[in-house]
Design an enzyme around this catalytic site. Sequence first.
Site, PDB file in Angstrom:
ATOM      1  CG  ASP A  96      -0.147  -0.316   2.511  1.00 27.96           C
ATOM      2  OD1 ASP A  96       1.082  -0.088   2.521  1.00 27.96           O
ATOM      3  OD2 ASP A  96      -0.762  -0.776   3.496  1.00 27.96           O
ATOM      4  CD  GLU A 118       0.436  -6.559   3.039  1.00 24.79           C
ATOM      5  OE1 GLU A 118       0.510  -5.330   2.937  1.00 24.79           O
ATOM      6  OE2 GLU A 118       1.293  -7.234   3.631  1.00 24.79           O
ATOM      7  CD  GLU A 132       1.116   4.155   4.848  1.00 23.71           C
ATOM      8  OE1 GLU A 132       0.291   4.856   5.499  1.00 23.71           O
ATOM      9  OE2 GLU A 132       2.345   4.361   4.878  1.00 23.71           O
ATOM     10  CG  HIS A 204       7.849   3.315   9.467  1.00 27.70           C
ATOM     11  ND1 HIS A 204       6.948   3.619   8.476  1.00 27.70           N
ATOM     12  CD2 HIS A 204       7.694   1.989   9.695  1.00 27.70           C
ATOM     13  CE1 HIS A 204       6.296   2.532   8.112  1.00 27.70           C
ATOM     14  NE2 HIS A 204       6.730   1.522   8.845  1.00 27.70           N
ATOM     15  NE  ARG A 206       5.030   9.483   4.252  1.00 30.69           N
ATOM     16  CZ  ARG A 206       5.818  10.290   3.568  1.00 30.69           C
ATOM     17  NH1 ARG A 206       5.602  11.579   3.545  1.00 30.69           N
ATOM     18  NH2 ARG A 206       6.844   9.819   2.880  1.00 30.69           N
ATOM     19  CG  HIS A 237      11.943   4.475   8.701  1.00 30.80           C
ATOM     20  ND1 HIS A 237      12.130   5.471   7.774  1.00 30.80           N
ATOM     21  CD2 HIS A 237      11.235   3.507   8.065  1.00 30.80           C
ATOM     22  CE1 HIS A 237      11.558   5.110   6.632  1.00 30.80           C
ATOM     23  NE2 HIS A 237      11.006   3.914   6.786  1.00 30.80           N
TER      24      HIS A 237
HETATM   25  C1  UD1 Z   1       7.345   4.288   3.115  1.00 32.73           C
HETATM   26  C2  UD1 Z   1       5.875   4.078   2.778  1.00 32.73           C
HETATM   27  C3  UD1 Z   1       5.161   3.376   3.908  1.00 32.73           C
HETATM   28  C4  UD1 Z   1       5.896   2.113   4.311  1.00 32.73           C
HETATM   29  C5  UD1 Z   1       7.350   2.448   4.615  1.00 32.73           C
HETATM   30  C6  UD1 Z   1       8.129   1.197   4.899  1.00 32.73           C
HETATM   31  C7  UD1 Z   1       4.719   5.749   1.403  1.00 32.73           C
HETATM   32  C8  UD1 Z   1       4.106   7.087   1.362  1.00 32.73           C
HETATM   33  N1  UD1 Z   1       5.248   5.381   2.580  1.00 32.73           N
HETATM   34  O1  UD1 Z   1       7.415   5.211   4.212  1.00 32.73           O
HETATM   35  O2  UD1 Z   1       3.851   3.030   3.494  1.00 32.73           O
HETATM   36  O3  UD1 Z   1       5.282   1.577   5.451  1.00 32.73           O
HETATM   37  O4  UD1 Z   1       7.936   3.070   3.472  1.00 32.73           O
HETATM   38  O5  UD1 Z   1       9.350   1.508   5.521  1.00 32.73           O
HETATM   39  O6  UD1 Z   1       4.732   5.051   0.413  1.00 32.73           O
HETATM   40  N2  UD1 Z   1      15.036   7.153   3.403  1.00 32.73           N
HETATM   41  C9  UD1 Z   1      16.401   6.963   3.271  1.00 32.73           C
HETATM   42  N3  UD1 Z   1      16.858   5.749   2.862  1.00 32.73           N
HETATM   43  C10 UD1 Z   1      16.036   4.714   2.579  1.00 32.73           C
HETATM   44  C11 UD1 Z   1      14.664   4.909   2.719  1.00 32.73           C
HETATM   45  C12 UD1 Z   1      14.174   6.144   3.118  1.00 32.73           C
HETATM   46  O7  UD1 Z   1      17.180   7.874   3.519  1.00 32.73           O
HETATM   47  O8  UD1 Z   1      16.506   3.628   2.206  1.00 32.73           O
HETATM   48  C13 UD1 Z   1      14.530   8.486   3.836  1.00 32.73           C
HETATM   49  C14 UD1 Z   1      14.593   9.520   2.698  1.00 32.73           C
HETATM   50  O9  UD1 Z   1      14.893  10.786   3.231  1.00 32.73           O
HETATM   51  C15 UD1 Z   1      13.151   9.493   2.169  1.00 32.73           C
HETATM   52  C16 UD1 Z   1      12.400   9.319   3.470  1.00 32.73           C
HETATM   53  O10 UD1 Z   1      13.164   8.384   4.228  1.00 32.73           O
HETATM   54  O11 UD1 Z   1      12.788  10.655   1.477  1.00 32.73           O
HETATM   55  C17 UD1 Z   1      10.970   8.891   3.341  1.00 32.73           C
HETATM   56  O12 UD1 Z   1      10.823   7.794   2.478  1.00 32.73           O
HETATM   57  P1  UD1 Z   1       9.342   7.434   1.900  1.00 32.73           P
HETATM   58  O13 UD1 Z   1       9.453   6.206   1.076  1.00 32.73           O
HETATM   59  O14 UD1 Z   1       8.725   8.622   1.296  1.00 32.73           O
HETATM   60  O15 UD1 Z   1       8.480   7.171   3.186  1.00 32.73           O
HETATM   61  P2  UD1 Z   1       8.676   6.191   4.399  1.00 32.73           P
HETATM   62  O16 UD1 Z   1       8.391   6.989   5.627  1.00 32.73           O
HETATM   63  O17 UD1 Z   1       9.939   5.459   4.265  1.00 32.73           O
HETATM   64  N1  UDP Z   2      12.854  -4.710   8.994  1.00 32.58           N
HETATM   65  C1  UDP Z   2      14.207  -4.804   8.681  1.00 32.58           C
HETATM   66  N2  UDP Z   2      15.107  -4.034   9.381  1.00 32.58           N
HETATM   67  C2  UDP Z   2      14.720  -3.177  10.364  1.00 32.58           C
HETATM   68  C3  UDP Z   2      13.337  -3.059  10.660  1.00 32.58           C
HETATM   69  C4  UDP Z   2      12.427  -3.837   9.947  1.00 32.58           C
HETATM   70  O1  UDP Z   2      14.586  -5.584   7.802  1.00 32.58           O
HETATM   71  O2  UDP Z   2      15.588  -2.526  10.966  1.00 32.58           O
HETATM   72  C5  UDP Z   2      11.900  -5.525   8.220  1.00 32.58           C
HETATM   73  C6  UDP Z   2      10.877  -6.321   9.032  1.00 32.58           C
HETATM   74  O3  UDP Z   2      11.342  -7.632   9.281  1.00 32.58           O
HETATM   75  C7  UDP Z   2       9.630  -6.319   8.155  1.00 32.58           C
HETATM   76  C8  UDP Z   2       9.776  -5.050   7.320  1.00 32.58           C
HETATM   77  O4  UDP Z   2      11.122  -4.604   7.474  1.00 32.58           O
HETATM   78  O5  UDP Z   2       9.621  -7.418   7.258  1.00 32.58           O
HETATM   79  C9  UDP Z   2       8.812  -3.987   7.800  1.00 32.58           C
HETATM   80  O6  UDP Z   2       9.104  -2.788   7.173  1.00 32.58           O
HETATM   81  P1  UDP Z   2       8.577  -1.395   7.689  1.00 32.58           P
HETATM   82  O7  UDP Z   2       8.273  -1.483   9.143  1.00 32.58           O
HETATM   83  O8  UDP Z   2       9.557  -0.390   7.231  1.00 32.58           O
HETATM   84  O9  UDP Z   2       7.259  -1.180   6.827  1.00 32.58           O
HETATM   85  P2  UDP Z   2       5.731  -1.604   7.023  1.00 32.58           P
HETATM   86  O10 UDP Z   2       5.677  -3.080   7.191  1.00 32.58           O
HETATM   87  O11 UDP Z   2       5.206  -0.852   8.198  1.00 32.58           O
HETATM   88  O12 UDP Z   2       5.092  -1.133   5.755  1.00 32.58           O
END
Ligand code: UD1
Ligand code: UDP
Length: 366
Positions: A96, A118, A132, A204, A206, A237
Amino acid sequence: MKKILCIIGTRPEAIKMAPVILALRAEPWVNVVVLATAQHRSMLDQVNRFFGVTPDIDLDIMRPNQALTTLTARLLLELDDVLLREKPDAVLVQGDTTTVMSVALTSFYHRIPIGHIEAGLRTWDMLNPFPEEANRVITGKLAKWHFSPTEGSRQNLLKEKILDADITVTGNTVIDALLITASKELKLTIPLEPAKRLILVTAHRRENFGEPLHNICRALKTLAEDNPEVQFLYPVHPNPNVKEMVHRFLGGVPNFILCDPLDYAPFIAAMKRAYIILTDSGGVQEEAPALGKPVLVLRDETERPEAIEQGVVKLVGPHYERIVHETQNLLDNALAYKKMARGISPYGDGQAAGRIVDVLRAHFLR
Ligand code: UD1
Ligand code: UDP
């Protein structure tokens, strides 16, 4: 040969799509093309390395602290080019995220059938989780194949007038990934004191940015100070809205280890080592019950009610008093702990990817 484009954007999509990519690759009738939007960069790459998945196309979308609108706009334009060029027979998305919703919309415009893995998770509250819930509702409206993890998620889709024939209850591929991983030797490189109980934390979402995350941090600090004999591990995160606040409040608390996101296998090792898990993550709510770990969810609502109904996961919200009270109760009350540490897997049996491939094979080879 049919061409199926498997699209991944973030860490959890890479984890939950990997078993499907591996299963599809074993099929002689399909050419599997993996597209990484790289909405996440480092967190996506580490998962792909672990599962041996090398994206054929990489859009390298991620920017620091990306806003939803610009992220979506850039995804739509880039995906449009890819779909025009690749002309796949189907696309597969998981979950999502903004990547998923953008792929669904672009594929719909190109009349390419969408398989949604999913499918059917709902809180029925558009603002929780944000964005989401909207992403999965939109994707559900546009998808052709709905791969639901549970009977409850199938029922949610039926309420939205999705045709029963288009829904398959498969289990969640997160359990396939977990079983693949748990069968390997898992090493946690963080130095922990073996005699101490461990509380593992992730957060993490939003909708928790700002005041709710502040409350979570305050509660964690109180718990750490009240329980110096317990160790806390929080892989933070990299989203700047999370990282800055967590380090400001919890950095320097002696029994609190803050670290960068753990690679997937070490994170599974940390879950196995943990006594209690506090999280607002979706995936962790699915994995932890299968590992027999009590989970307190730092949210007011969840789209994953099955483990709550079974009594192994509890919602505590981002609320200071409840987080402190419920965590302390699990630390002090052995009976309450035992009731939640039962080791059940309401989200799957590890065979979900096979069931997804069966549906696609039946469609394309009919
Ligand atoms: C995103 C998804 C959320 C999911 C989560 C899993 C959206 C809007 N959000 O949230 O549904 O649960 O991923 O973790 O789709 N960043 C890094 N390195 C990385 C990843 C992220 O630096 O490898 C930082 C960057 O500054 C980036 C920010 O995190 O801009 C936000 O990333 P984004 O994918 O927009 O949202 P998440 O909060 O990670
Ligand atoms: N996970 C990981 N390293 C971490 C924290 C989580 O590999 O430090 C894995 C965890 O096992 C799970 C997935 O990341 O499978 C969950 O991701 P996240 O919580 O970022 O996203 P969400 O599931 O909430 O969309």
